[in-house]
Design an enzyme around this catalytic site. Structure first.
Site, PDB file in Angstrom:
ATOM      1  N   SER A 162       6.519  -0.363 -57.230  1.00  0.00           N
ATOM      2  CA  SER A 162       7.539  -1.115 -57.971  1.00  0.00           C
ATOM      3  C   SER A 162       7.928  -2.330 -57.144  1.00  0.00           C
ATOM      4  O   SER A 162       7.847  -2.309 -55.912  1.00  0.00           O
ATOM      5  CB  SER A 162       8.782  -0.240 -58.188  1.00  0.00           C
ATOM      6  OG  SER A 162       9.880  -1.028 -58.611  1.00  0.00           O
ATOM      7  N   TYR A 181      14.859   5.547 -55.083  1.00  0.00           N
ATOM      8  CA  TYR A 181      13.752   4.999 -55.882  1.00  0.00           C
ATOM      9  C   TYR A 181      12.976   3.952 -55.082  1.00  0.00           C
ATOM     10  O   TYR A 181      11.751   4.007 -54.989  1.00  0.00           O
ATOM     11  CB  TYR A 181      14.304   4.382 -57.178  1.00  0.00           C
ATOM     12  CG  TYR A 181      13.227   3.944 -58.139  1.00  0.00           C
ATOM     13  CD1 TYR A 181      12.602   4.854 -58.979  1.00  0.00           C
ATOM     14  CD2 TYR A 181      12.830   2.602 -58.217  1.00  0.00           C
ATOM     15  CE1 TYR A 181      11.614   4.450 -59.865  1.00  0.00           C
ATOM     16  CE2 TYR A 181      11.846   2.193 -59.094  1.00  0.00           C
ATOM     17  CZ  TYR A 181      11.243   3.115 -59.923  1.00  0.00           C
ATOM     18  OH  TYR A 181      10.254   2.722 -60.790  1.00  0.00           O
TER      19      TYR A 181
END
Ligand SMILES: NC(=O)c1ccc[n+]([C@@H]2O[C@H](COP(=O)([O-])OP(=O)(O)OC[C@H]3O[C@@H](n4cnc5c(N)ncnc54)[C@H](O)[C@@H]3O)[C@@H](O)[C@H]2O)c1
Length: 259
Positions: A137, A150
């Site tokens: 990401s 995350y």
């Protein structure tokens, strides 16, 4: 050579879009996902003969090994694997705790480790090489407030991808990571309300969210022989977010401005 690709998280979002793209190009796919209902719906929607599916949680290494092996057998070999299974998470360091942190790491990072490992083992046994793609990401490339677990999991995926590229190169296996942000999928809908979305929009030069099909184009390219000299890379696909230099939302939250 038609693609024969296992896709974890293949029932939804980016994984599903990769399946759609590969099938349209004449490839075969094996979709693995922990959600049996969305997996069955995905299979029905995609249709056709060149799909197999398996319900598995990527945290269960033995079951994942078996499913990837079964998928390869059903397709008559394995040329690629996309590790797209993952969950969203939005919490500050102070609001979270170590148990919650470990849960995200187990799915988003250790799950990718187990996936790359299982697929590489099959490819090494075949002796034919292949290509692996992991989903990192843009939030793993730079610090992003409220993305403690995350972001750390995704930064880990980037480093893991580099290590895998080094270790698997001698087997003819290329390994690359995708760093998207933000893409219109159920995952994003689950962690972003209208306010968060508006803040993110301010940081995206292209002034829109990406679509899963756009990420699928990049994944298909990296899986293909067109990318034959690309390995160990983390490719941003984020409408310019990571190039912008200023992260409006992250900066505002960091300054304590709230929402
Ligand atoms: N959507 C984005 O903006 C974005 C941005 C950056 C990275 N990503 C990453 O891309 C990947 C795909 O995300 P998406 O947006 O398509 O999400 P999504 O929710 O649409 O799809 C993820 C799929 O993974 C499955 N899954 C979750 N945990 C699992 C587990 N433990 N075992 C097996 N399957 C599991 C879910 O059931 C779901 O079908 C994720 O790794 C995500 O972190 C997404």
């Amino acid at each position: 050579m038609a693609d024969k690709v296992v896709i974890t998280g293949g029932a939804s979002g980016i994984g599903y879009a990769v399946a759609e793209k590969l099938l349209a190009e004449g490839g075969s796919v094996c979709l693995l996902d922990m959600n049996g209902d969305t997996l069955a719906a995905a299979r029905d929607k995609l249709g056709g003969e060149r799909i197999t599916t398996g319900v598995v949680d990527v945290r269960n290494e033995a079951a994942l090994d078996t499913q990837i092996r079964n998928g390869a057998e059903a397709m008559g070999g394995l040329t690629g694997c996309v590790a797209s299974a993952g969950i969203g998470h939005r919490k500050t360091i102070l609001d979270g705790d170590a148990e919650d942190f470990a849960r995200i790491i187990a799915i988003n990072l250790t799950g990718v480790y187990a996936t790359l490992r299982a697929a590489a083992k099959v490819m090494i046994e075949q002796g034919t090489g292949g290509a692996l793609v992991s989903l990192a990401s843009a939030t793993g490339v730079r610090g992003c407030a409220e993305r403690a677990a995350y972001g750390a999991s995704k930064a880990g995926v980037i480093n893991l991808t580099e290590v895998a590229a080094l270790e698997f190169a001698k087997h003819g296996i290329r390994v690359n990571a995708l760093c998207p942000a933000p893409i219109n999928t159920p995952l994003i809908a689950g962690v972003q309300d209208a306010n968060v979305r508006a803040e993110w929009m301010q940081g995206i030069p292209m002034n829109r969210y990406g679509e899963p099909a756009e990420v699928a184009e990049l994944a298909a390219f990296l899986l293909s022989d067109k990318a034959s000299y690309i390995t160990g890379q983390a490719v941003n696909i984020d409408g310019g977010w990571s190039a912008a230099g200023v992260q409006t939302a992250a900066t505002r939250i960091a300054k304590g401005a709230g929402r």
